[in-house]
Design an enzyme around this catalytic site. Structure first.
Site, mmCIF file in Angstrom:
data_model
loop_
_atom_site.group_PDB
_atom_site.id
_atom_site.type_symbol
_atom_site.label_atom_id
_atom_site.label_comp_id
_atom_site.label_asym_id
_atom_site.label_seq_id
_atom_site.Cartn_x
_atom_site.Cartn_y
_atom_site.Cartn_z
ATOM 1 C CE LYS A 26 83.414 -27.538 70.309
ATOM 2 N NZ LYS A 26 83.648 -28.407 71.478
ATOM 3 C CB CYS B 160 87.643 -28.636 70.361
ATOM 4 S SG CYS B 160 87.967 -30.114 71.064
ATOM 5 C CD GLU C 202 87.599 -27.151 73.824
ATOM 6 O OE1 GLU C 202 86.271 -27.052 73.599
ATOM 7 O OE2 GLU C 202 88.100 -28.212 73.512
#
Length: 243
Positions: free
Chosen positions: A161, A203, A86
């Site tokens: 995300k 994440c 990321e």
């Protein structure tokens, strides 16, 4: 089977064969070996993949140079797929700089990575790209976008995300990713790659097991959580979830 390649000051490449049982290692980078422990693709029947770790800065071109060196070394050692973390593109000093440095998927930086994938002949998982989407003019917010390129440099999947990291950090105050980032609208179906079917996440998504269950039920063989956790959020998330 696992190998490590270390490059000063903040670059790290690990090679592994998906599907093999890997013994628990005690802090593998605490005492890095001075030379690479290379793992040849001929040493196992399973495909070889590379996991590249970098410490990003606000300098996008320097970050690209660092990532490209690791990707080229992964290709030289026989990897078919390389994973970048990321924020591989940059980590800015403040939210305003983050928005200023962001680019659309058709921008210059992604063009450099598509050329890199073609040059090296391997797939690239770009774990979290600061993307100016089509709604940039209206929202002035970006997406945290996980991009998957094939060995010809074509974008085969994009996952934005969905779970943004809005948390209170003791002693530091709030972290509000949603101040500058829009949540993605949907999951991405697992993608067939030379290493197996890859499920894309990013994440903080790891805190929500429904996402990983949905990807696994859709046929994912590899679940990815490229991350850029900090010194406080890392132990609070990685250690409880994966220990």
């Amino acid at each position: 089977m696992l190998g490590f390649i270390t490059r000063p000051p903040h670059r790290f490449l690990s090679l592994l064969c998906p599907g093999l049982r890997i013994p628990r290692l005690s802090v593998p980078c605490a005492q890095p070996r001075p030379r690479a422990m290379a793992v040849s693709s001929s040493s196992c029947e399973l495909p070889l993949v590379a996991v590249c770790q970098v410490t990003s800065t606000p300098d996008k071109q320097q970050n690209f140079k660092t990532c490209a060196e690791l990707v080229r070394e992964a290709a030289r050692l026989g990897a078919c797929l390389a994973f970048l973390p990321e924020a591989f593109d940059f980590i800015a000093r403040d939210p305003a700089e983050t928005l200023r440095l962001s680019e659309p998927l058709g921008g210059r930086l992604l063009e450099e990575y598509t050329r890199l994938a073609r040059e090296c002949g391997l797939w690239l998982s770009l774990g979290g790209f600061h993307e100016r989407g089509q709604d940039w003019e209206q929202t002035q917010k970006i997406y945290n976008c996980h991009v998957l390129l094939n060995s010809k440099g074509a974008v085969v999947a994009t996952y934005r995300k969905t779970h943004l990291c809005d948390v209170e950090i003791p002693g530091q105050g709030p972290m509000c990713e949603s101040n500058s980032t829009m949540p993605g609208p949907s999951l991405e179906s697992p993608v067939s790659t030379p290493a197996g079917k890859v499920g894309l996440a990013v994440c903080y998504d790891m805190r929500f097991p429904e996402l990983s269950l949905a990807l696994a039920q859709a046929g994912a063989e590899i679940l990815t959580y490229p991350s850029a956790f900090g010194s406080v959020t890392g132990p609070a998330h990685w250690e409880p979830v994966f220990s």
